[in-house]
Scaffold this motif. Structure first.
Motif, PDB file in Angstrom:
ATOM      1  N   UNK A 276       0.859  -1.185   0.000  1.00  0.00           N
ATOM      2  CA  UNK A 276       0.000   0.000   0.000  1.00  0.00           C
ATOM      3  C   UNK A 276       0.892   1.230   0.000  1.00  0.00           C
ATOM      4  N   UNK A 277       0.639   2.145  -0.916  1.00  0.00           N
ATOM      5  CA  UNK A 277       1.351   3.423  -0.932  1.00  0.00           C
ATOM      6  C   UNK A 277       0.348   4.549  -0.746  1.00  0.00           C
ATOM      7  N   UNK A 278       0.664   5.485   0.149  1.00  0.00           N
ATOM      8  CA  UNK A 278      -0.182   6.655   0.386  1.00  0.00           C
ATOM      9  C   UNK A 278       0.546   7.898  -0.074  1.00  0.00           C
ATOM     10  N   UNK A 279      -0.174   8.797  -0.711  1.00  0.00           N
ATOM     11  CA  UNK A 279       0.387  10.057  -1.183  1.00  0.00           C
ATOM     12  C   UNK A 279      -0.370  11.203  -0.525  1.00  0.00           C
ATOM     13  N   UNK A 280       0.363  11.990   0.301  1.00  0.00           N
ATOM     14  CA  UNK A 280      -0.211  13.171   0.967  1.00  0.00           C
ATOM     15  C   UNK A 280      -1.504  12.844   1.694  1.00  0.00           C
ATOM     16  N   UNK A 281      -1.563  11.656   2.300  1.00  0.00           N
ATOM     17  CA  UNK A 281      -2.781  11.250   2.998  1.00  0.00           C
ATOM     18  C   UNK A 281      -2.911  12.030   4.308  1.00  0.00           C
ATOM     19  N   UNK A 282      -4.142  12.192   4.813  1.00  0.00           N
ATOM     20  CA  UNK A 282      -4.361  13.137   5.914  1.00  0.00           C
ATOM     21  C   UNK A 282      -3.684  12.736   7.212  1.00  0.00           C
ATOM     22  N   UNK A 283      -3.814  11.469   7.641  1.00  0.00           N
ATOM     23  CA  UNK A 283      -3.179  11.040   8.884  1.00  0.00           C
ATOM     24  C   UNK A 283      -2.583   9.655   8.711  1.00  0.00           C
ATOM     25  N   UNK A 284      -1.618   9.352   9.558  1.00  0.00           N
ATOM     26  CA  UNK A 284      -1.025   8.026   9.521  1.00  0.00           C
ATOM     27  C   UNK A 284      -2.045   6.967   9.926  1.00  0.00           C
ATOM     28  N   UNK A 285      -2.987   7.309  10.801  1.00  0.00           N
ATOM     29  CA  UNK A 285      -4.009   6.344  11.204  1.00  0.00           C
ATOM     30  C   UNK A 285      -4.829   5.880  10.002  1.00  0.00           C
ATOM     31  N   UNK A 286      -5.109   6.800   9.068  1.00  0.00           N
ATOM     32  CA  UNK A 286      -5.841   6.419   7.861  1.00  0.00           C
ATOM     33  C   UNK A 286      -5.040   5.421   7.043  1.00  0.00           C
ATOM     34  N   UNK A 287      -3.760   5.717   6.856  1.00  0.00           N
ATOM     35  CA  UNK A 287      -2.878   4.809   6.123  1.00  0.00           C
ATOM     36  C   UNK A 287      -2.796   3.443   6.808  1.00  0.00           C
ATOM     37  N   UNK A 288      -2.611   3.446   8.121  1.00  0.00           N
ATOM     38  CA  UNK A 288      -2.500   2.200   8.869  1.00  0.00           C
ATOM     39  C   UNK A 288      -3.797   1.396   8.784  1.00  0.00           C
ATOM     40  N   UNK A 289      -4.943   2.088   8.829  1.00  0.00           N
ATOM     41  CA  UNK A 289      -6.223   1.397   8.734  1.00  0.00           C
ATOM     42  C   UNK A 289      -6.418   0.715   7.392  1.00  0.00           C
ATOM     43  N   UNK A 290      -5.999   1.378   6.310  1.00  0.00           N
ATOM     44  CA  UNK A 290      -6.106   0.771   4.989  1.00  0.00           C
ATOM     45  C   UNK A 290      -5.206  -0.461   4.902  1.00  0.00           C
ATOM     46  N   UNK A 291      -3.980  -0.336   5.407  1.00  0.00           N
ATOM     47  CA  UNK A 291      -3.066  -1.472   5.384  1.00  0.00           C
ATOM     48  C   UNK A 291      -3.619  -2.648   6.174  1.00  0.00           C
ATOM     49  N   UNK A 292      -4.179  -2.354   7.345  1.00  0.00           N
ATOM     50  CA  UNK A 292      -4.734  -3.412   8.197  1.00  0.00           C
ATOM     51  C   UNK A 292      -5.895  -4.124   7.511  1.00  0.00           C
ATOM     52  N   UNK A 293      -6.706  -3.365   6.769  1.00  0.00           N
ATOM     53  CA  UNK A 293      -7.871  -3.949   6.105  1.00  0.00           C
ATOM     54  C   UNK A 293      -7.528  -4.743   4.865  1.00  0.00           C
ATOM     55  N   UNK A 294      -6.366  -4.455   4.288  1.00  0.00           N
ATOM     56  CA  UNK A 294      -6.001  -5.028   2.995  1.00  0.00           C
ATOM     57  C   UNK A 294      -5.469  -6.441   3.178  1.00  0.00           C
ATOM     58  N   UNK A 295      -6.057  -7.380   2.473  1.00  0.00           N
ATOM     59  CA  UNK A 295      -5.601  -8.759   2.594  1.00  0.00           C
ATOM     60  C   UNK A 295      -6.029  -9.593   1.417  1.00  0.00           C
ATOM     61  N   UNK A 296      -5.520 -10.790   1.358  1.00  0.00           N
ATOM     62  CA  UNK A 296      -5.891 -11.750   0.329  1.00  0.00           C
ATOM     63  C   UNK A 296      -6.812 -12.786   0.944  1.00  0.00           C
ATOM     64  N   UNK A 297      -7.783 -13.239   0.173  1.00  0.00           N
ATOM     65  CA  UNK A 297      -8.804 -14.151   0.693  1.00  0.00           C
ATOM     66  C   UNK A 297      -8.820 -15.442  -0.126  1.00  0.00           C
TER      67      UNK A 297
END
Length: 297
Positions: A276-297
């Motif tokens: 996951x790459x974030x560009x100028x995202x508002x907070x690190x918590x947002x970035x961390x939340x996206x990473x945590x949600x991202x997975x393979x099923x």
């Protein structure tokens, strides 16, 4: 939700969320379009678009029926809502239909939400060897608004949840490599998935840092850095353009603004590499939340 005793999984694309039988697979995706298959035969086709101006069933039936991958669907015959199908919100206009070709037929419906002005055509294929028993439960799971639960993207073997403000602007699904790009003004999020991970790692000296470098995920400012270890992977953070002065960097840290960030990790259980790459995202918590949600099923 259980669909007639079967295992289920989420499907989310183009702002639409469904719960489908686990054996249904993503066959093809496009802009506002999805085709789901079972044993390499189509079982569900979906087309969706935001309507500009006045909505009429007749005109938008024709427009949606002709869009997407399959443009050879026979004429649709309008019907009443089958009694076993779910009812929908009073803010939604619904028109069921059936169709029959030489070798295959089906049934479906056109839904139009007066709140978000989104029209969605869903049609289920009937090949004669199954009774379309999943239709009521699949339709009962239909959402065309952000629900606050469940993934916002769930296709092929990946799923992720992004804030509603991000819009999918570009995507590419190649053998062994997926890429999805989301934007909102100056903010951006990109998801990658590579497979098989063991082969890719072997070609990159068995380091995720080299995978990131060889795929152009790191800018010159940090390309020689190894990043910091995270669970199963590595992470980099660097300042976005515009934070050149010490005082600006200080206030950026106080506001938890990571500027740009990249996280890449190895899922050994599924033999996948995710990033996951974030560009100028508002907070690190947002970035961390996206990473945590991202997975393979």
């Amino acid at each position: 939700m259980t669909i007639r005793g079967q295992d289920t999984k989420p499907f989310a694309w183009a702002g639409i969320q469904l719960t489908i039988p686990a054996e249904w697979e993503t066959g093809h995706l496009g802009d506002g379009y999805a085709l789901l298959e079972h044993r390499y035969r189509p079982v569900l086709e979906m087309k969706t678009a935001t309507i500009q101006g006045r909505f009429t069933f007749k005109r938008h039936f024709k427009a949606l029926a002709r869009s997407g991958r399959n443009r050879s669907t026979p004429p649709l015959r309008l019907t009443s809502l089958p009694p076993e199908w779910p009812t929908f919100s009073t803010r939604m206009d619904v028109q069921p239909f059936t169709w029959q070709g030489d070798q295959v037929g089906g049934r479906g419906l056109l839904l139009y939400c007066r709140d978000c002005r989104k029209a969605t055509l869903i049609q289920f294929y009937d090949h004669g060897d199954h009774r379309l028993a999943a239709i009521p439960d699949v339709l009962a799971s239909f959402k065309d608004h952000a629900s606050g639960s469940g993934p916002t993207v769930a296709v092929y073997d990946i799923q992720a949840t992004l804030p509603e403000k991000f819009t999918l602007t570009r995507f590419q699904f190649d053998a062994g490599r997926f890429e999805l790009v989301f934007r909102r003004s100056r903010e951006g999020v990109t998801l990658w998935r590579w497979s098989p991970a063991d082969v890719i790692l072997d070609r990159c000296g068995n380091t995720l840092s080299n995978v990131a470098r060889k795929n152009g995920l790191l800018p010159p400012a940090v390309i020689l850095e190894d990043g910091r270890p995270v669970e199963g992977g590595m992470e980099w953070q660097w300042q976005a353009k515009g934070y050149r002065h010490r005082l600006q960097r200080f206030f950026a840290r106080l506001a938890q603004q990571p500027g740009h960030a990249l996280r890449i990790w190895h899922r050994s259980d599924t033999n996948r590499i995710l990033a996951v790459q974030a560009q100028a995202i508002d907070t690190f918590d947002t970035f961390d939340g996206i990473c945590t949600s991202y997975g393979s099923v």
